[in-house]
Design an enzyme around this catalytic site. Structure first.
Site, PDB file in Angstrom:
ATOM      1  CE  LYS A 184      -6.300   0.026   5.791  1.00 20.64           C
ATOM      2  NZ  LYS A 184      -5.495   1.238   5.612  1.00 20.64           N
TER       3      LYS A 184
HETATM    4  O1  G3P Z   1      -4.964   4.080   4.140  1.00 18.20           O
HETATM    5  C1  G3P Z   1      -4.448   3.814   2.914  1.00 18.20           C
HETATM    6  C2  G3P Z   1      -4.493   4.903   1.889  1.00 18.20           C
HETATM    7  O2  G3P Z   1      -5.468   5.815   2.166  1.00 18.20           O
HETATM    8  C3  G3P Z   1      -3.179   5.419   1.421  1.00 18.20           C
HETATM    9  O3  G3P Z   1      -3.255   6.655   0.773  1.00 18.20           O
HETATM   10  O4  G3P Z   1      -2.260   8.666  -0.280  1.00 18.20           O
HETATM   11  O5  G3P Z   1      -0.756   6.821   0.559  1.00 18.20           O
HETATM   12  O6  G3P Z   1      -2.137   6.508  -1.482  1.00 18.20           O
HETATM   13  P1  G3P Z   1      -2.036   7.194  -0.159  1.00 18.20           P
END
Ligand code: G3P
Length: 221
Positions: free
Chosen positions: A86
């Site tokens: 990533k």
């Molecule tokens: O993997 C990255 C992403 O899914 C992060 O999610 O909930 O922290 O915005 P969130």
């Protein structure tokens, strides 16, 4: 639609993989920070996840400069063939993705918040892009619209880059992603768990059990 689990917790990954519905896993620095102390180092954690999932596992490089990102990616890629690196959507990140794509190291360009960012990531050779729809919704804009725009652009120019719908917060996000034909949704454990449950299923099971209990002696299999 492929289902990825958005977690670095090996117990959660094992539980969902047993169901046979998990195609891959995405991690990020926040998610791996929650697993501190459970593994010798990050390589061991990512290697363990790869062994369980046997599918694409995203591990995030944290360097700011392209050379640093490439060096981290080379280390990650030695852990397993399943590793996808990533890379954050920055100028240096784009440079790194271009270099890594020439080296045959798979990349997932992350922290994408606009269709134009996704277009540039695909041009650089990213295998995946991760638009963060929940965080876009948080700003009062429609995250799913960004996914639709990216789908249209990738189809216009026949990019092979796959779209990972990320930052999913609830089952409705997954439903919307599936309805518009998204390639992949990366789903937190608690959201996937909610998707497989319905109160009417539990009520139905209990009613069937109670009715059958009354006549079970007459109906042996
Ligand atoms: O993997 C990255 C992403 O899914 C992060 O999610 O909930 O922290 O915005 P969130």
């Amino acid at each position: 639609m492929k289902i990825f689990l958005d977690t670095a917790n090996v117990d959660e990954i094992k539980k969902m993989c047993e169901l046979g519905i998990v195609d891959g896993v995405t991690t990020n620095p926040t998610l791996v920070s929650k697993e501190k102390g459970k593994f010798k180092n990050l390589s061991e954690l990512i290697g363990t996840i790869c062994d369980v999932v046997k599918g694409p596992v995203s591990a995030e490089a944290i360097s700011d400069d392209a050379n640093g990102i490439v060096a981290e990616a080379e280390k990650f890629s030695k852990i397993s063939n399943y590793v996808v690196v990533k890379v954050a959507m920055t100028t240096e990140g784009l440079k790194a993705v271009k270099i890594l794509s020439k080296k045959g190291i798979k990349t997932n360009m992350t922290l994408i918040f606009s269709a134009n960012q996704a277009l540039l990531a695909a041009k650089a050779g990213a295998n995946y892009v991760s638009p963060f729809i929940g965080r876009i919704d948080d700003t009062g804009h429609e995250g799913m619209q960004v996914i639709e725009d990216i789908q249209k652009i990738f189809s216009n120019y026949a990019f092979n880059t796959e779209i990972i719908v990320a930052s999913i917060r609830h089952p409705l996000h997954v439903l919307e992603a599936a309805k518009i034909g998204a390639d992949i949704s990366t789903i937190p454990f608690n959201v996937l768990d909610k998707m497989l449950k319905h109160p009417l299923t539990d009520i139905g099971i209990n009613k069937f059990k109670a009715d059958f209990e009354k006549v079970k002696d007459a109906y042996k299999i």
